[in-house]
Motif scaffolding. Structure first.
Motif, short mmCIF file in Angstrom:
data_model
loop_
_atom_site.label_atom_id
_atom_site.label_comp_id
_atom_site.label_asym_id
_atom_site.label_seq_id
_atom_site.Cartn_x
_atom_site.Cartn_y
_atom_site.Cartn_z
N UNK A 113 -1.03 13.43 -0.16
CA UNK A 113 -2.17 12.80 0.51
C UNK A 113 -3.19 12.17 -0.44
N UNK A 114 -3.82 12.99 -1.30
CA UNK A 114 -4.80 12.52 -2.29
C UNK A 114 -5.97 11.76 -1.67
N UNK A 115 -6.54 12.32 -0.62
CA UNK A 115 -7.76 11.73 -0.07
C UNK A 115 -8.94 12.15 -0.94
N UNK A 116 -10.06 11.46 -0.77
CA UNK A 116 -11.27 11.79 -1.52
C UNK A 116 -11.95 12.95 -0.80
N UNK A 117 -11.78 14.15 -1.35
CA UNK A 117 -12.13 15.38 -0.62
C UNK A 117 -13.62 15.53 -0.35
N UNK A 118 -14.47 14.98 -1.22
CA UNK A 118 -15.92 15.15 -1.07
C UNK A 118 -16.55 14.06 -0.21
N UNK A 119 -15.76 13.08 0.20
CA UNK A 119 -16.28 11.98 1.00
C UNK A 119 -15.93 12.19 2.46
N UNK A 120 -16.67 11.54 3.33
CA UNK A 120 -16.39 11.67 4.76
C UNK A 120 -15.11 10.90 5.11
N UNK A 121 -14.62 11.17 6.31
CA UNK A 121 -13.44 10.46 6.81
C UNK A 121 -13.68 8.96 6.78
N UNK A 134 -4.89 9.57 5.06
CA UNK A 134 -4.27 8.81 3.96
C UNK A 134 -3.54 7.59 4.50
N UNK A 135 -2.86 7.74 5.64
CA UNK A 135 -2.16 6.61 6.25
C UNK A 135 -3.16 5.57 6.77
N UNK A 141 0.85 -1.18 0.00
CA UNK A 141 0.00 0.00 0.00
C UNK A 141 0.89 1.23 0.00
N UNK A 142 0.53 2.21 -0.83
CA UNK A 142 1.31 3.44 -0.90
C UNK A 142 0.46 4.63 -0.47
N UNK A 143 1.04 5.46 0.37
CA UNK A 143 0.43 6.75 0.72
C UNK A 143 1.12 7.79 -0.16
N UNK A 144 0.41 8.31 -1.17
CA UNK A 144 1.09 9.14 -2.17
C UNK A 144 1.46 10.52 -1.65
N UNK A 145 2.41 11.11 -2.33
CA UNK A 145 2.78 12.50 -2.06
C UNK A 145 1.54 13.38 -2.22
#
Length: 238
Positions: free
Chosen positions: A90-98, A148-149, A84-88
């Motif tokens: 972060x690149x989380x899904x901004x419109x979705x909840x935690x 992201x982690x 699993x890679x945590x990209x530079x």
């Protein structure tokens, strides 16, 4: 007893068009280690991670994980292999909840185990539990890095690859993120860390490799590298 090589990279060469970005790099990550790749911007750190994770292809050499070749495995299939890679950035899904972001990280897992895995992540990152219903785009940079982690950990990786986890964070948050990295490793996670903050990276790493213009120029334990006069001068402001 010989230490098991979880990841072995041998003789890879990567090009961007005519640009020779990675030049005959070889290294390994052993089970239970934190290994860091350090170097200046443009040294080839992120390119190396992207090649391991299948986003780029090497012209030569091999990449093996747990003794099996992953050189030609598609990026989207590698999570099921245990990477699993945590990209530079972060690149989380901004419109979705935690919590929705975390659930996305568990797409290779049985749905029955997701609630338990969520609790595991919330125990590691109490801040995320507090914000589980919050839209990810409203989180701070440090909280997004934790998310992201946590999302990566939902896939039960045997190797966690972190690309510049301290980027853009205030010093106090950098300390928190690296304390989390230490704790993850204490709890059994094997980690390959790409990081421009050489001081922090070497302080947590068992071993490190120094990249310059696409080549590995120095290697040693984290303690050895942090005390090296050449490394201090080039990367630690000494």
């Amino acid at each position: 007893m010989e230490t098991e090589a979880l990841l072995k990279v041998e003789g890879i060469n990567v090009y961007y068009g005519a640009i020779h970005a990675i030049k005959d790099i070889s290294f390994q990550v052993n089970a239970g280690e934190i290994v860091t790749l350090i170097g200046a911007n443009g040294a080839g750190k992120t390119t190396t991670l992207q090649t391991i994770s299948g986003l780029l292809r090497s012209k030569t050499g091999s990449i093996t994980f747990e003794g099996h070749s992953i050189s030609n495995v598609r990026a989207d299939k590698l999570v099921a292999h245990g990477l699993a890679q945590v990209p530079e950035g972060r690149r989380v899904f901004l419109q979705m909840s935690v919590e929705e972001n975390l659930e996305m990280g568990a797409y290779t897992q049985s749905p029955a185990g997701v609630p338990k895995d969520l609790e595991m992540v919330y125990e590691l990152f109490p801040r995320l539990k507090e914000r589980r219903r919050q839209v990810a785009g409203t989180l701070s940079g440090g909280e997004q890095q934790m998310l992201a982690m946590g999302r990566a950990l939902m896939s039960h990786p045997r190797l966690l690859m972190l690309d510049e986890p301290s980027m853009g964070l205030a010093p106090i948050l950098v300390e928190q993120i690296f304390e989390i990295i230490r704790n993850l490793n204490k709890n059994g996670s094997t980690i390959l860390l790409v990081e421009q903050n050489a001081q922090m990276a070497l302080s947590v790493a068992h071993r490190g490799y120094v990249l310059e213009t696409g080549r590995i120029v120095t290697t040693g334990t984290g303690a050895e590298l942090i005390e090296s006069p050449e490394i201090k001068k080039a990367y630690l402001g000494g």
